[in-house]
Design an enzyme around this catalytic site. Structure first.
Site, PDB file in Angstrom:
ATOM      1  N   ARG A  74       0.841  -1.207   0.000  1.00 47.90           N
ATOM      2  CA  ARG A  74       0.000   0.000   0.000  1.00 47.90           C
ATOM      3  C   ARG A  74       0.878   1.261   0.000  1.00 47.90           C
ATOM      4  O   ARG A  74       0.581   2.237  -0.679  1.00 47.90           O
ATOM      5  CB  ARG A  74      -0.916  -0.003   1.236  1.00 47.90           C
ATOM      6  N   ASN A 106      -8.373   8.977   5.093  1.00 52.18           N
ATOM      7  CA  ASN A 106      -7.288   8.403   4.294  1.00 52.18           C
ATOM      8  C   ASN A 106      -5.985   8.347   5.079  1.00 52.18           C
ATOM      9  O   ASN A 106      -5.731   9.188   5.936  1.00 52.18           O
ATOM     10  CB  ASN A 106      -7.095   9.207   3.007  1.00 52.18           C
ATOM     11  N   ASP A 108      -3.035   8.063   3.293  1.00 46.54           N
ATOM     12  CA  ASP A 108      -2.036   8.140   2.218  1.00 46.54           C
ATOM     13  C   ASP A 108      -1.161   9.396   2.227  1.00 46.54           C
ATOM     14  O   ASP A 108      -0.196   9.490   1.462  1.00 46.54           O
ATOM     15  CB  ASP A 108      -2.713   7.977   0.842  1.00 46.54           C
ATOM     16  N   HIS A 123      -8.079   7.852  10.649  1.00 51.14           N
ATOM     17  CA  HIS A 123      -7.725   6.430  10.590  1.00 51.14           C
ATOM     18  C   HIS A 123      -6.215   6.211  10.570  1.00 51.14           C
ATOM     19  O   HIS A 123      -5.742   5.174  10.097  1.00 51.14           O
ATOM     20  CB  HIS A 123      -8.390   5.767   9.368  1.00 51.14           C
ATOM     21  N   CYS A 154      10.795  -3.110  23.290  1.00 50.12           N
ATOM     22  CA  CYS A 154      10.325  -4.318  23.996  1.00 50.12           C
ATOM     23  C   CYS A 154      10.477  -5.583  23.159  1.00 50.12           C
ATOM     24  O   CYS A 154      10.209  -6.685  23.657  1.00 50.12           O
ATOM     25  CB  CYS A 154       8.867  -4.137  24.414  1.00 50.12           C
ATOM     26  N   THR A 192     -16.370   9.367  -0.114  1.00 47.89           N
ATOM     27  CA  THR A 192     -16.482   8.294   0.883  1.00 47.89           C
ATOM     28  C   THR A 192     -17.807   7.571   0.711  1.00 47.89           C
ATOM     29  O   THR A 192     -18.822   8.200   0.391  1.00 47.89           O
ATOM     30  CB  THR A 192     -16.331   8.828   2.327  1.00 47.89           C
ATOM     31  N   ALA A 235     -14.246  13.810  -7.832  1.00 43.81           N
ATOM     32  CA  ALA A 235     -13.820  14.985  -7.063  1.00 43.81           C
ATOM     33  C   ALA A 235     -12.765  15.805  -7.807  1.00 43.81           C
ATOM     34  O   ALA A 235     -12.757  17.032  -7.732  1.00 43.81           O
ATOM     35  CB  ALA A 235     -13.287  14.535  -5.709  1.00 43.81           C
TER      36      ALA A 235
HETATM   37  C1  BJW Z   1     -15.062   8.778  -5.697  1.00 40.32           C
HETATM   38  C2  BJW Z   1     -14.200   8.767  -6.780  1.00 40.32           C
HETATM   39  C3  BJW Z   1     -13.767  10.018  -7.278  1.00 40.32           C
HETATM   40  C4  BJW Z   1     -14.651   6.728  -6.271  1.00 40.32           C
HETATM   41  N1  BJW Z   1     -14.191  11.147  -6.697  1.00 40.32           N
HETATM   42  N2  BJW Z   1     -15.476   9.903  -5.152  1.00 40.32           N
HETATM   43  C5  BJW Z   1     -21.930   1.370  14.260  1.00 40.32           C
HETATM   44  C6  BJW Z   1     -22.721   0.549  13.465  1.00 40.32           C
HETATM   45  C7  BJW Z   1     -22.166  -0.542  12.802  1.00 40.32           C
HETATM   46  C8  BJW Z   1     -20.830  -0.860  12.930  1.00 40.32           C
HETATM   47  C9  BJW Z   1     -20.052  -0.061  13.719  1.00 40.32           C
HETATM   48  C10 BJW Z   1     -20.595   1.021  14.372  1.00 40.32           C
HETATM   49  N3  BJW Z   1     -19.600   1.629  15.061  1.00 40.32           N
HETATM   50  C11 BJW Z   1     -18.451   0.969  14.840  1.00 40.32           C
HETATM   51  C12 BJW Z   1     -18.705  -0.086  14.042  1.00 40.32           C
HETATM   52  C13 BJW Z   1     -17.727  -1.069  13.536  1.00 40.32           C
HETATM   53  C14 BJW Z   1     -16.874  -0.566  12.387  1.00 40.32           C
HETATM   54  C15 BJW Z   1     -17.759  -0.187  11.205  1.00 40.32           C
HETATM   55  O1  BJW Z   1     -18.031   0.964  10.932  1.00 40.32           O
HETATM   56  N4  BJW Z   1     -18.207  -1.170  10.461  1.00 40.32           N
HETATM   57  C16 BJW Z   1     -19.052  -0.901   9.275  1.00 40.32           C
HETATM   58  C17 BJW Z   1     -18.292  -1.308   8.018  1.00 40.32           C
HETATM   59  C18 BJW Z   1     -20.345  -1.593   9.434  1.00 40.32           C
HETATM   60  N5  BJW Z   1     -16.060   0.558  12.812  1.00 40.32           N
HETATM   61  C19 BJW Z   1     -14.951   0.390  13.489  1.00 40.32           C
HETATM   62  O2  BJW Z   1     -14.577  -0.712  13.857  1.00 40.32           O
HETATM   63  C20 BJW Z   1     -14.165   1.635  13.846  1.00 40.32           C
HETATM   64  N6  BJW Z   1     -13.836   1.628  15.231  1.00 40.32           N
HETATM   65  C21 BJW Z   1     -14.719   1.973  16.179  1.00 40.32           C
HETATM   66  O3  BJW Z   1     -15.820   2.391  15.909  1.00 40.32           O
HETATM   67  O4  BJW Z   1     -14.235   1.827  17.467  1.00 40.32           O
HETATM   68  C22 BJW Z   1     -15.178   1.842  18.534  1.00 40.32           C
HETATM   69  C23 BJW Z   1     -15.877   0.501  18.503  1.00 40.32           C
HETATM   70  C24 BJW Z   1     -15.110  -0.638  18.513  1.00 40.32           C
HETATM   71  C25 BJW Z   1     -15.750  -1.884  18.474  1.00 40.32           C
HETATM   72  C26 BJW Z   1     -17.124  -1.967  18.372  1.00 40.32           C
HETATM   73  C27 BJW Z   1     -17.888  -0.789  18.341  1.00 40.32           C
HETATM   74  C28 BJW Z   1     -17.241   0.455  18.426  1.00 40.32           C
HETATM   75  C29 BJW Z   1     -12.820   1.641  13.122  1.00 40.32           C
HETATM   76  C30 BJW Z   1     -12.963   1.759  11.645  1.00 40.32           C
HETATM   77  C31 BJW Z   1     -11.588   1.650  11.006  1.00 40.32           C
HETATM   78  C32 BJW Z   1     -11.650   1.635   9.493  1.00 40.32           C
HETATM   79  N7  BJW Z   1     -10.388   1.230   8.960  1.00 40.32           N
HETATM   80  C33 BJW Z   1     -10.192   1.215   7.542  1.00 40.32           C
HETATM   81  C34 BJW Z   1      -8.783   0.672   7.264  1.00 40.32           C
HETATM   82  C35 BJW Z   1      -7.730   1.732   7.630  1.00 40.32           C
HETATM   83  C36 BJW Z   1      -6.360   1.241   7.389  1.00 40.32           C
HETATM   84  C37 BJW Z   1      -6.090   0.978   5.926  1.00 40.32           C
HETATM   85  O5  BJW Z   1      -6.108   1.908   5.122  1.00 40.32           O
HETATM   86  O6  BJW Z   1      -5.837  -0.179   5.602  1.00 40.32           O
HETATM   87  O7  BJW Z   1     -10.338   2.551   7.026  1.00 40.32           O
HETATM   88  S1  BJW Z   1     -11.432   0.292   6.648  1.00 40.32           S
HETATM   89  C38 BJW Z   1     -11.492   1.391   5.275  1.00 40.32           C
HETATM   90  O8  BJW Z   1     -12.809   2.010   5.226  1.00 40.32           O
HETATM   91  C39 BJW Z   1     -10.507   2.521   5.585  1.00 40.32           C
HETATM   92  C40 BJW Z   1     -11.270   3.735   5.120  1.00 40.32           C
HETATM   93  O9  BJW Z   1     -10.759   4.912   5.723  1.00 40.32           O
HETATM   94  C41 BJW Z   1     -12.678   3.407   5.517  1.00 40.32           C
HETATM   95  C42 BJW Z   1     -13.727   4.200   4.780  1.00 40.32           C
HETATM   96  O10 BJW Z   1     -13.692   3.899   3.421  1.00 40.32           O
HETATM   97  P1  BJW Z   1     -13.958   5.048   2.352  1.00 40.32           P
HETATM   98  O11 BJW Z   1     -12.897   6.058   2.436  1.00 40.32           O
HETATM   99  O12 BJW Z   1     -15.340   5.515   2.448  1.00 40.32           O
HETATM  100  O13 BJW Z   1     -13.689   4.253   0.982  1.00 40.32           O
HETATM  101  P2  BJW Z   1     -14.722   3.351   0.116  1.00 40.32           P
HETATM  102  O14 BJW Z   1     -13.922   2.518  -0.795  1.00 40.32           O
HETATM  103  O15 BJW Z   1     -15.687   2.668   0.986  1.00 40.32           O
HETATM  104  O16 BJW Z   1     -15.550   4.419  -0.715  1.00 40.32           O
HETATM  105  C43 BJW Z   1     -14.931   5.191  -1.719  1.00 40.32           C
HETATM  106  C44 BJW Z   1     -15.971   6.131  -2.283  1.00 40.32           C
HETATM  107  O17 BJW Z   1     -15.324   6.986  -3.212  1.00 40.32           O
HETATM  108  C45 BJW Z   1     -17.115   5.429  -3.030  1.00 40.32           C
HETATM  109  O18 BJW Z   1     -18.362   5.932  -2.578  1.00 40.32           O
HETATM  110  C46 BJW Z   1     -16.881   5.834  -4.506  1.00 40.32           C
HETATM  111  O19 BJW Z   1     -18.088   5.996  -5.229  1.00 40.32           O
HETATM  112  C47 BJW Z   1     -16.161   7.137  -4.342  1.00 40.32           C
HETATM  113  N8  BJW Z   1     -15.301   7.534  -5.463  1.00 40.32           N
HETATM  114  N9  BJW Z   1     -13.918   7.532  -7.210  1.00 40.32           N
HETATM  115  C48 BJW Z   1     -15.011  11.115  -5.696  1.00 40.32           C
HETATM  116  N10 BJW Z   1     -12.897  10.142  -8.393  1.00 40.32           N
END
Ligand code: BJW
Length: 251
Positions: A74, A106, A108, A123, A154, A192, A235
Protein backbone atom coordinates in the site's frame (compact mmCIF):
# COMPACT_ATOMS: atom_id res chain seq x y z
CA UNK A 1 -14.14 15.72 -18.76
CA UNK A 2 -17.25 15.85 -16.51
CA UNK A 3 -19.98 18.27 -17.49
CA UNK A 4 -19.72 21.84 -16.24
CA UNK A 5 -20.48 22.22 -12.53
CA UNK A 6 -22.49 25.23 -11.39
CA UNK A 7 -22.91 26.38 -7.79
CA UNK A 8 -26.67 26.46 -7.13
CA UNK A 9 -27.76 29.97 -5.98
CA UNK A 10 -28.92 28.72 -2.55
CA UNK A 11 -25.51 27.16 -1.89
CA UNK A 12 -23.74 30.22 -3.21
CA UNK A 13 -25.63 32.44 -0.73
CA UNK A 14 -24.63 30.27 2.23
CA UNK A 15 -20.99 30.10 1.10
CA UNK A 16 -20.85 33.87 0.67
CA UNK A 17 -21.31 34.44 4.41
CA UNK A 18 -20.15 31.11 5.93
CA UNK A 19 -17.20 31.10 8.31
CA UNK A 20 -17.05 27.52 9.57
CA UNK A 21 -16.57 24.89 6.87
CA UNK A 22 -15.72 21.21 7.40
CA UNK A 23 -14.64 18.75 4.73
CA UNK A 24 -14.54 14.99 5.29
CA UNK A 25 -12.70 12.98 2.66
CA UNK A 26 -12.49 9.29 1.91
CA UNK A 27 -10.60 7.06 -0.49
CA UNK A 28 -12.43 8.49 -3.54
CA UNK A 29 -10.51 11.79 -3.34
CA UNK A 30 -7.31 9.84 -4.06
CA UNK A 31 -8.78 7.60 -6.77
CA UNK A 32 -7.70 9.97 -9.53
CA UNK A 33 -4.15 9.83 -8.13
CA UNK A 34 -4.20 6.10 -8.86
CA UNK A 35 -4.67 4.99 -5.24
CA UNK A 36 -7.35 2.27 -5.15
CA UNK A 37 -10.47 2.81 -3.04
CA UNK A 38 -11.69 0.06 -0.72
CA UNK A 39 -15.17 -0.86 -1.86
CA UNK A 40 -15.48 0.08 -5.54
CA UNK A 41 -16.24 -3.01 -7.63
CA UNK A 42 -13.23 -4.29 -9.63
CA UNK A 43 -10.78 -1.59 -8.49
CA UNK A 44 -11.51 -1.41 -4.72
CA UNK A 45 -8.95 -3.03 -2.42
CA UNK A 46 -11.65 -5.12 -0.76
CA UNK A 47 -12.66 -6.64 -4.09
CA UNK A 48 -9.31 -8.46 -4.15
CA UNK A 49 -8.68 -8.93 -0.43
CA UNK A 50 -11.08 -9.57 2.46
CA UNK A 51 -11.05 -6.78 5.05
CA UNK A 52 -11.26 -9.24 7.87
CA UNK A 53 -8.12 -11.01 6.57
CA UNK A 54 -6.07 -7.83 6.66
CA UNK A 55 -7.50 -4.88 8.60
CA UNK A 56 -8.13 -6.23 12.08
CA UNK A 57 -5.84 -6.80 15.09
CA UNK A 58 -6.77 -10.50 15.00
CA UNK A 59 -5.65 -10.77 11.37
CA UNK A 60 -2.32 -9.17 12.23
CA UNK A 61 -1.73 -11.54 15.13
CA UNK A 62 -2.66 -14.55 13.00
CA UNK A 63 -0.61 -13.58 9.94
CA UNK A 64 1.69 -10.67 10.79
CA UNK A 65 3.89 -11.10 7.73
CA UNK A 66 0.95 -11.10 5.28
CA UNK A 67 -0.59 -8.01 6.85
CA UNK A 68 2.73 -6.16 7.15
CA UNK A 69 3.58 -6.93 3.51
CA UNK A 70 0.14 -5.71 2.41
CA UNK A 71 0.87 -2.36 4.01
CA UNK A 72 4.34 -2.26 2.42
CA UNK A 73 2.52 -2.74 -0.90
CA UNK A 74 0.00 0.00 0.00
CA UNK A 75 2.85 2.41 0.82
CA UNK A 76 4.49 1.63 -2.50
CA UNK A 77 1.25 2.66 -4.26
CA UNK A 78 0.94 5.97 -2.42
CA UNK A 79 4.64 6.79 -2.76
CA UNK A 80 4.27 6.58 -6.53
CA UNK A 81 1.10 8.72 -6.48
CA UNK A 82 0.88 12.51 -6.59
CA UNK A 83 -1.85 14.77 -5.25
CA UNK A 84 -4.54 15.38 -7.88
CA UNK A 85 -6.63 18.43 -8.78
CA UNK A 86 -9.14 17.54 -6.04
CA UNK A 87 -6.49 17.59 -3.27
CA UNK A 88 -5.07 20.84 -4.67
CA UNK A 89 -8.51 22.51 -4.85
CA UNK A 90 -9.17 21.63 -1.19
CA UNK A 91 -5.86 23.22 -0.16
CA UNK A 92 -7.03 26.39 -1.93
CA UNK A 93 -10.51 26.16 -0.36
CA UNK A 94 -8.90 26.19 3.11
CA UNK A 95 -7.52 29.65 2.39
CA UNK A 96 -10.97 31.08 1.65
CA UNK A 97 -12.63 30.49 5.04
CA UNK A 98 -11.70 31.81 8.49
CA UNK A 99 -12.43 28.48 10.16
CA UNK A 100 -11.77 25.52 7.87
CA UNK A 101 -11.31 21.93 9.02
CA UNK A 102 -10.14 19.06 6.82
CA UNK A 103 -10.95 15.63 8.21
CA UNK A 104 -9.74 12.59 6.34
CA UNK A 105 -10.22 8.86 6.66
CA UNK A 106 -7.29 8.40 4.29
CA UNK A 107 -3.91 7.17 5.41
CA UNK A 108 -2.04 8.14 2.22
CA UNK A 109 -0.66 11.59 3.15
CA UNK A 110 -1.77 13.11 -0.18
CA UNK A 111 -3.63 16.07 1.40
CA UNK A 112 -0.45 17.05 3.24
CA UNK A 113 1.58 16.71 0.04
CA UNK A 114 -0.96 18.99 -1.71
CA UNK A 115 -0.12 21.73 0.82
CA UNK A 116 -3.23 21.37 3.02
CA UNK A 117 -2.36 23.47 6.06
CA UNK A 118 -3.86 21.14 8.68
CA UNK A 119 -5.19 17.63 8.28
CA UNK A 120 -7.02 15.67 10.97
CA UNK A 121 -6.35 11.99 10.29
CA UNK A 122 -9.12 9.81 11.66
CA UNK A 123 -7.72 6.43 10.59
CA UNK A 124 -4.02 7.04 11.16
CA UNK A 125 -1.21 7.15 8.66
CA UNK A 126 0.61 4.60 6.50
CA UNK A 127 3.95 6.22 7.25
CA UNK A 128 3.97 5.67 11.00
CA UNK A 129 4.57 2.50 12.93
CA UNK A 130 3.41 1.50 16.39
CA UNK A 131 4.39 -1.20 18.83
CA UNK A 132 1.52 -3.72 18.77
CA UNK A 133 1.85 -4.53 22.48
CA UNK A 134 2.53 -1.12 23.94
CA UNK A 135 0.93 1.20 21.39
CA UNK A 136 3.93 3.55 21.38
CA UNK A 137 4.69 5.23 18.03
CA UNK A 138 8.12 4.14 16.81
CA UNK A 139 9.99 6.16 14.20
CA UNK A 140 12.85 5.27 11.92
CA UNK A 141 12.46 1.51 11.70
CA UNK A 142 9.83 1.29 8.99
CA UNK A 143 11.29 -1.16 6.49
CA UNK A 144 14.38 -2.66 8.14
CA UNK A 145 14.04 -5.79 6.02
CA UNK A 146 12.16 -7.92 8.52
CA UNK A 147 8.48 -8.46 8.09
CA UNK A 148 7.26 -7.11 10.41
CA UNK A 149 10.11 -5.36 12.19
CA UNK A 150 10.47 -5.59 15.97
CA UNK A 151 9.99 -2.83 18.53
CA UNK A 152 13.46 -1.55 19.59
CA UNK A 153 12.22 -1.14 23.19
CA UNK A 154 10.32 -4.32 24.00
CA UNK A 155 11.06 -6.64 21.06
CA UNK A 156 7.33 -7.00 20.26
CA UNK A 157 5.88 -6.76 16.77
CA UNK A 158 5.62 -3.41 15.05
CA UNK A 159 2.44 -2.64 13.12
CA UNK A 160 1.29 0.16 10.84
CA UNK A 161 -0.20 3.07 12.81
CA UNK A 162 -3.57 2.84 11.10
CA UNK A 163 -6.99 2.17 12.66
CA UNK A 164 -8.31 -1.32 12.07
CA UNK A 165 -11.88 -2.57 12.49
CA UNK A 166 -12.81 -2.87 16.14
CA UNK A 167 -10.18 -0.35 17.23
CA UNK A 168 -10.89 3.11 18.60
CA UNK A 169 -10.07 6.13 16.53
CA UNK A 170 -7.36 8.46 17.91
CA UNK A 171 -9.28 10.17 20.72
CA UNK A 172 -7.98 13.71 20.14
CA UNK A 173 -8.63 13.57 16.39
CA UNK A 174 -12.16 12.23 16.86
CA UNK A 175 -12.96 14.84 19.51
CA UNK A 176 -11.75 17.64 17.22
CA UNK A 177 -13.74 16.17 14.33
CA UNK A 178 -16.96 15.97 16.33
CA UNK A 179 -16.52 19.50 17.67
CA UNK A 180 -15.85 20.90 14.20
CA UNK A 181 -18.77 18.98 12.66
CA UNK A 182 -21.22 20.23 15.30
CA UNK A 183 -20.07 23.84 14.84
CA UNK A 184 -19.94 23.76 11.04
CA UNK A 185 -22.21 25.80 8.80
CA UNK A 186 -21.27 23.85 5.68
CA UNK A 187 -20.15 20.20 5.69
CA UNK A 188 -18.71 18.56 2.57
CA UNK A 189 -18.56 14.75 2.34
CA UNK A 190 -16.21 13.86 -0.51
CA UNK A 191 -15.26 10.48 -1.94
CA UNK A 192 -16.48 8.29 0.88
CA UNK A 193 -19.01 5.46 0.83
CA UNK A 194 -20.26 6.74 4.23
CA UNK A 195 -20.38 3.19 5.55
CA UNK A 196 -17.65 3.10 8.17
CA UNK A 197 -18.43 4.43 11.64
CA UNK A 198 -17.82 6.65 13.49
CA UNK A 199 -16.52 8.82 10.59
CA UNK A 200 -19.72 8.26 8.61
CA UNK A 201 -21.76 9.73 11.46
CA UNK A 202 -20.01 13.11 11.36
CA UNK A 203 -22.17 14.39 8.48
CA UNK A 204 -25.28 13.60 10.52
CA UNK A 205 -23.86 15.46 13.54
CA UNK A 206 -23.28 18.50 11.34
CA UNK A 207 -26.68 18.39 9.69
CA UNK A 208 -28.37 17.85 13.07
CA UNK A 209 -26.90 21.19 14.19
CA UNK A 210 -28.13 23.00 11.08
CA UNK A 211 -25.18 22.69 8.68
CA UNK A 212 -25.76 22.52 4.95
CA UNK A 213 -24.66 19.09 3.74
CA UNK A 214 -22.91 18.68 0.38
CA UNK A 215 -21.79 15.41 -1.13
CA UNK A 216 -19.32 14.92 -3.99
CA UNK A 217 -19.23 11.36 -5.29
CA UNK A 218 -19.88 9.73 -8.69
CA UNK A 219 -22.00 7.07 -6.94
CA UNK A 220 -24.93 7.34 -4.54
CA UNK A 221 -24.23 6.45 -0.89
CA UNK A 222 -26.41 6.10 2.22
CA UNK A 223 -25.73 9.81 2.79
CA UNK A 224 -27.08 10.93 -0.58
CA UNK A 225 -30.77 11.18 0.41
CA UNK A 226 -29.80 13.42 3.34
CA UNK A 227 -27.55 15.79 1.39
CA UNK A 228 -28.78 19.28 0.53
CA UNK A 229 -26.67 19.33 -2.64
CA UNK A 230 -25.12 16.39 -4.48
CA UNK A 231 -22.41 16.82 -7.11
CA UNK A 232 -22.38 13.50 -8.87
CA UNK A 233 -18.92 13.26 -10.41
CA UNK A 234 -15.26 12.65 -9.71
CA UNK A 235 -13.82 14.99 -7.06
CA UNK A 236 -10.81 15.84 -9.24
CA UNK A 237 -13.16 17.34 -11.81
CA UNK A 238 -15.94 18.75 -9.61
CA UNK A 239 -13.80 20.42 -6.92
CA UNK A 240 -11.61 22.67 -9.11
CA UNK A 241 -14.75 24.06 -10.76
CA UNK A 242 -16.55 24.63 -7.45
CA UNK A 243 -13.52 26.20 -5.79
CA UNK A 244 -12.93 28.50 -8.75
CA UNK A 245 -16.51 29.77 -8.43
CA UNK A 246 -16.20 30.19 -4.63
CA UNK A 247 -12.91 32.02 -5.13
CA UNK A 248 -14.66 34.52 -7.41
CA UNK A 249 -16.70 35.88 -4.49
CA UNK A 250 -14.46 35.04 -1.49
CA UNK A 251 -10.94 35.26 -2.90
C1 BJW B 1 -15.06 8.78 -5.70
C2 BJW B 1 -14.20 8.77 -6.78
C3 BJW B 1 -13.77 10.02 -7.28
C4 BJW B 1 -14.65 6.73 -6.27
N1 BJW B 1 -14.19 11.15 -6.70
N2 BJW B 1 -15.48 9.90 -5.15
C5 BJW B 1 -21.93 1.37 14.26
C6 BJW B 1 -22.72 0.55 13.46
C7 BJW B 1 -22.17 -0.54 12.80
C8 BJW B 1 -20.83 -0.86 12.93
C9 BJW B 1 -20.05 -0.06 13.72
C10 BJW B 1 -20.60 1.02 14.37
N3 BJW B 1 -19.60 1.63 15.06
C11 BJW B 1 -18.45 0.97 14.84
C12 BJW B 1 -18.70 -0.09 14.04
C13 BJW B 1 -17.73 -1.07 13.54
C14 BJW B 1 -16.87 -0.57 12.39
C15 BJW B 1 -17.76 -0.19 11.21
O1 BJW B 1 -18.03 0.96 10.93
N4 BJW B 1 -18.21 -1.17 10.46
C16 BJW B 1 -19.05 -0.90 9.27
C17 BJW B 1 -18.29 -1.31 8.02
C18 BJW B 1 -20.35 -1.59 9.43
N5 BJW B 1 -16.06 0.56 12.81
C19 BJW B 1 -14.95 0.39 13.49
O2 BJW B 1 -14.58 -0.71 13.86
C20 BJW B 1 -14.16 1.63 13.85
N6 BJW B 1 -13.84 1.63 15.23
C21 BJW B 1 -14.72 1.97 16.18
O3 BJW B 1 -15.82 2.39 15.91
O4 BJW B 1 -14.24 1.83 17.47
C22 BJW B 1 -15.18 1.84 18.53
C23 BJW B 1 -15.88 0.50 18.50
C24 BJW B 1 -15.11 -0.64 18.51
C25 BJW B 1 -15.75 -1.88 18.47
C26 BJW B 1 -17.12 -1.97 18.37
C27 BJW B 1 -17.89 -0.79 18.34
C28 BJW B 1 -17.24 0.45 18.43
C29 BJW B 1 -12.82 1.64 13.12
C30 BJW B 1 -12.96 1.76 11.65
C31 BJW B 1 -11.59 1.65 11.01
C32 BJW B 1 -11.65 1.64 9.49
N7 BJW B 1 -10.39 1.23 8.96
C33 BJW B 1 -10.19 1.22 7.54
C34 BJW B 1 -8.78 0.67 7.26
C35 BJW B 1 -7.73 1.73 7.63
C36 BJW B 1 -6.36 1.24 7.39
C37 BJW B 1 -6.09 0.98 5.93
O5 BJW B 1 -6.11 1.91 5.12
O6 BJW B 1 -5.84 -0.18 5.60
O7 BJW B 1 -10.34 2.55 7.03
S1 BJW B 1 -11.43 0.29 6.65
C38 BJW B 1 -11.49 1.39 5.28
O8 BJW B 1 -12.81 2.01 5.23
C39 BJW B 1 -10.51 2.52 5.59
C40 BJW B 1 -11.27 3.73 5.12
O9 BJW B 1 -10.76 4.91 5.72
C41 BJW B 1 -12.68 3.41 5.52
C42 BJW B 1 -13.73 4.20 4.78
O10 BJW B 1 -13.69 3.90 3.42
P1 BJW B 1 -13.96 5.05 2.35
O11 BJW B 1 -12.90 6.06 2.44
O12 BJW B 1 -15.34 5.51 2.45
O13 BJW B 1 -13.69 4.25 0.98
P2 BJW B 1 -14.72 3.35 0.12
O14 BJW B 1 -13.92 2.52 -0.80
O15 BJW B 1 -15.69 2.67 0.99
O16 BJW B 1 -15.55 4.42 -0.71
C43 BJW B 1 -14.93 5.19 -1.72
C44 BJW B 1 -15.97 6.13 -2.28
O17 BJW B 1 -15.32 6.99 -3.21
C45 BJW B 1 -17.11 5.43 -3.03
O18 BJW B 1 -18.36 5.93 -2.58
C46 BJW B 1 -16.88 5.83 -4.51
O19 BJW B 1 -18.09 6.00 -5.23
C47 BJW B 1 -16.16 7.14 -4.34
N8 BJW B 1 -15.30 7.53 -5.46
N9 BJW B 1 -13.92 7.53 -7.21
C48 BJW B 1 -15.01 11.12 -5.70
N10 BJW B 1 -12.90 10.14 -8.39
Amino acid sequence: MASAVELPPSLRRVLQSAERVVVLTGAGISAESGVPTFRDAQTGLWSNYRAEDLATPAAFLARPRLVWDWYVFRRSLTERASPNQGHLALARLAELFADFTLLTQNVDGLHQRAGQPEVIELHGNLYETRCFDEGRVVTGVLDDGSSPPRCPDCGGLLRPAVVWFGESLPAAALAKAERAARASQVFFSIGTSSLVQPAAGLAGLAKGQGALLIEINPTATPLTPHADHVFSGPAGQVLPQLVQQIEAFRG
